[in-house]
Design a protein around this motif. Structure first.
Motif, PDB file in Angstrom:
ATOM      1  N   VAL A  63       0.856  -1.292  -0.139  1.00 56.47           N
ATOM      2  CA  VAL A  63       0.215  -0.071   0.045  1.00 56.47           C
ATOM      3  C   VAL A  63       1.023   1.154   0.036  1.00 56.47           C
ATOM      4  O   VAL A  63       2.033   1.174   0.421  1.00 56.47           O
ATOM      5  CB  VAL A  63      -0.933  -0.066   1.203  1.00 56.47           C
ATOM      6  N   ARG A  64       0.478   2.346  -0.647  1.00 57.11           N
ATOM      7  CA  ARG A  64       1.232   3.679  -0.644  1.00 57.11           C
ATOM      8  C   ARG A  64       0.299   4.863  -0.651  1.00 57.11           C
ATOM      9  O   ARG A  64      -0.853   4.685  -1.107  1.00 57.11           O
ATOM     10  CB  ARG A  64       2.117   3.595  -1.643  1.00 57.11           C
ATOM     11  N   TYR A  65       0.647   5.580  -0.399  1.00 57.50           N
ATOM     12  CA  TYR A  65      -0.125   7.049  -0.541  1.00 57.50           C
ATOM     13  C   TYR A  65       0.030   7.266  -1.777  1.00 57.50           C
ATOM     14  O   TYR A  65       1.270   7.457  -2.376  1.00 57.50           O
ATOM     15  CB  TYR A  65       0.591   8.228   0.393  1.00 57.50           C
ATOM     16  N   ASP A  66      -1.194   7.672  -2.567  1.00 61.48           N
ATOM     17  CA  ASP A  66      -0.836   8.315  -4.064  1.00 61.48           C
ATOM     18  C   ASP A  66      -1.710   9.392  -4.011  1.00 61.48           C
ATOM     19  O   ASP A  66      -2.495   9.398  -5.294  1.00 61.48           O
ATOM     20  CB  ASP A  66      -1.291   7.101  -4.715  1.00 61.48           C
ATOM     21  N   GLY A  67      -1.882  10.367  -3.247  1.00 59.77           N
ATOM     22  CA  GLY A  67      -2.669  11.668  -3.329  1.00 59.77           C
ATOM     23  C   GLY A  67      -4.042  11.315  -2.554  1.00 59.77           C
ATOM     24  O   GLY A  67      -4.204  10.244  -1.776  1.00 59.77           O
ATOM     25  N   GLU A  68      -4.970  12.116  -2.952  1.00 62.71           N
ATOM     26  CA  GLU A  68      -6.317  11.994  -2.250  1.00 62.71           C
ATOM     27  C   GLU A  68      -7.043  10.845  -2.894  1.00 62.71           C
ATOM     28  O   GLU A  68      -6.876  10.274  -4.067  1.00 62.71           O
ATOM     29  CB  GLU A  68      -7.045  13.451  -2.559  1.00 62.71           C
ATOM     30  N   ARG A  70      -8.555   6.835  -2.361  1.00 64.26           N
ATOM     31  CA  ARG A  70      -8.184   5.605  -1.805  1.00 64.26           C
ATOM     32  C   ARG A  70      -6.818   5.150  -2.350  1.00 64.26           C
ATOM     33  O   ARG A  70      -6.435   5.281  -3.322  1.00 64.26           O
ATOM     34  CB  ARG A  70      -8.924   4.243  -2.224  1.00 64.26           C
ATOM     35  N   PRO A  71      -5.718   4.805  -1.536  1.00 66.61           N
ATOM     36  CA  PRO A  71      -4.596   4.371  -1.704  1.00 66.61           C
ATOM     37  C   PRO A  71      -4.623   3.064  -2.632  1.00 66.61           C
ATOM     38  O   PRO A  71      -5.298   2.231  -2.400  1.00 66.61           O
ATOM     39  CB  PRO A  71      -3.699   4.058  -0.343  1.00 66.61           C
ATOM     40  N   PRO A  72      -3.623   2.959  -3.440  1.00 66.74           N
ATOM     41  CA  PRO A  72      -3.473   1.909  -4.398  1.00 66.74           C
ATOM     42  C   PRO A  72      -3.052   0.716  -3.521  1.00 66.74           C
ATOM     43  O   PRO A  72      -2.031   0.978  -2.706  1.00 66.74           O
ATOM     44  CB  PRO A  72      -2.427   2.213  -5.477  1.00 66.74           C
ATOM     45  N   VAL A  73      -3.367  -0.565  -3.842  1.00 61.98           N
ATOM     46  CA  VAL A  73      -3.206  -1.799  -3.242  1.00 61.98           C
ATOM     47  C   VAL A  73      -2.611  -2.588  -4.260  1.00 61.98           C
ATOM     48  O   VAL A  73      -3.209  -2.967  -5.315  1.00 61.98           O
ATOM     49  CB  VAL A  73      -4.148  -2.492  -2.334  1.00 61.98           C
ATOM     50  N   THR A  74      -1.251  -3.294  -4.186  1.00 53.94           N
ATOM     51  CA  THR A  74      -1.105  -4.274  -5.064  1.00 53.94           C
ATOM     52  C   THR A  74      -0.258  -5.524  -4.544  1.00 53.94           C
ATOM     53  O   THR A  74      -0.118  -5.331  -3.328  1.00 53.94           O
ATOM     54  CB  THR A  74      -0.032  -3.656  -5.979  1.00 53.94           C
ATOM     55  N   ASP A  75      -0.146  -6.615  -5.153  1.00 51.45           N
ATOM     56  CA  ASP A  75       0.709  -7.709  -4.614  1.00 51.45           C
ATOM     57  C   ASP A  75       1.859  -7.800  -5.293  1.00 51.45           C
ATOM     58  O   ASP A  75       2.591  -8.978  -5.425  1.00 51.45           O
ATOM     59  CB  ASP A  75      -0.168  -9.151  -5.003  1.00 51.45           C
ATOM     60  N   GLY A  76       2.264  -6.888  -6.056  1.00 49.83           N
ATOM     61  CA  GLY A  76       3.688  -6.990  -6.677  1.00 49.83           C
ATOM     62  C   GLY A  76       3.658  -5.976  -7.716  1.00 49.83           C
ATOM     63  O   GLY A  76       3.047  -4.930  -7.656  1.00 49.83           O
ATOM     64  N   PRO A  77       4.784  -5.498  -8.278  1.00 57.23           N
ATOM     65  CA  PRO A  77       6.143  -6.482  -8.566  1.00 57.23           C
ATOM     66  C   PRO A  77       7.283  -6.507  -7.592  1.00 57.23           C
ATOM     67  O   PRO A  77       8.219  -6.508  -8.098  1.00 57.23           O
ATOM     68  CB  PRO A  77       6.472  -6.396  -9.851  1.00 57.23           C
TER      69      PRO A  77
END
Length: 135
Positions: A63-68, A70-77
């Motif tokens: 998870v990361r902050y990506d501005g206003e 919902r923060p993006p969530v990923t399983d990779g890479p």
């Protein structure tokens, strides 16, 4: 007193002597391993050296902050720490020598066949003061 993180790895460190993956241990072997870890923590609680410790579940997300919004969530890479980090223990000891001594003892937790794992543990001191910057 100084705080240290004892970091247990699934992989990424040199191979343990008893290098049988935990998913191939019997339920009794897993119970013996967990009991060893709990007994170790309880002994350090009595000496005032135990701060906290946890085993980690295999699930996880990046998870990361990506501005206003919902923060993006990923399983990779990215490197999958859920495949690398098995758990951790925080200790508060007199110094590095004691942290190394305890890590060595913790690495003797039993694994397959009830034999000590002799796993490598990462010993990392907590940052106690910001680094000094000189010009």
């Amino acid at each position: 007193m100084a705080k240290y993180l004892l970091l247990k790895h699934y992989r990424g460190a040199p191979a343990a002597v008893n290098d049988v993956p935990m998913d191939r241990w019997t339920p009794e072997e897993i119970s013996a391993h967990m009991r060893y870890m709990q007994d170790f923590a309880e002994r350090l609680e009595k000496t005032g050296e135990f701060v906290d410790g946890q085993a980690l579940a295999p699930e996880g997300s990046w998870v990361r902050y990506d501005g206003e919004g919902r923060p993006p969530v990923t399983d990779g890479p990215f490197a999958e720490t859920k495949d690398l980090i098995a758990g951790w223990m925080i200790i508060d000891v007199d110094g590095h020598d004691r942290a190394v001594e305890l890590a060595g003892e913790l690495s003797a937790a039993p694994g397959a066949g009830g034999k000590p794992i002799h796993e490598w543990l990462e010993v990392r001191p907590f940052l106690t003061a910001p680094p000094t910057v000189t010009e």
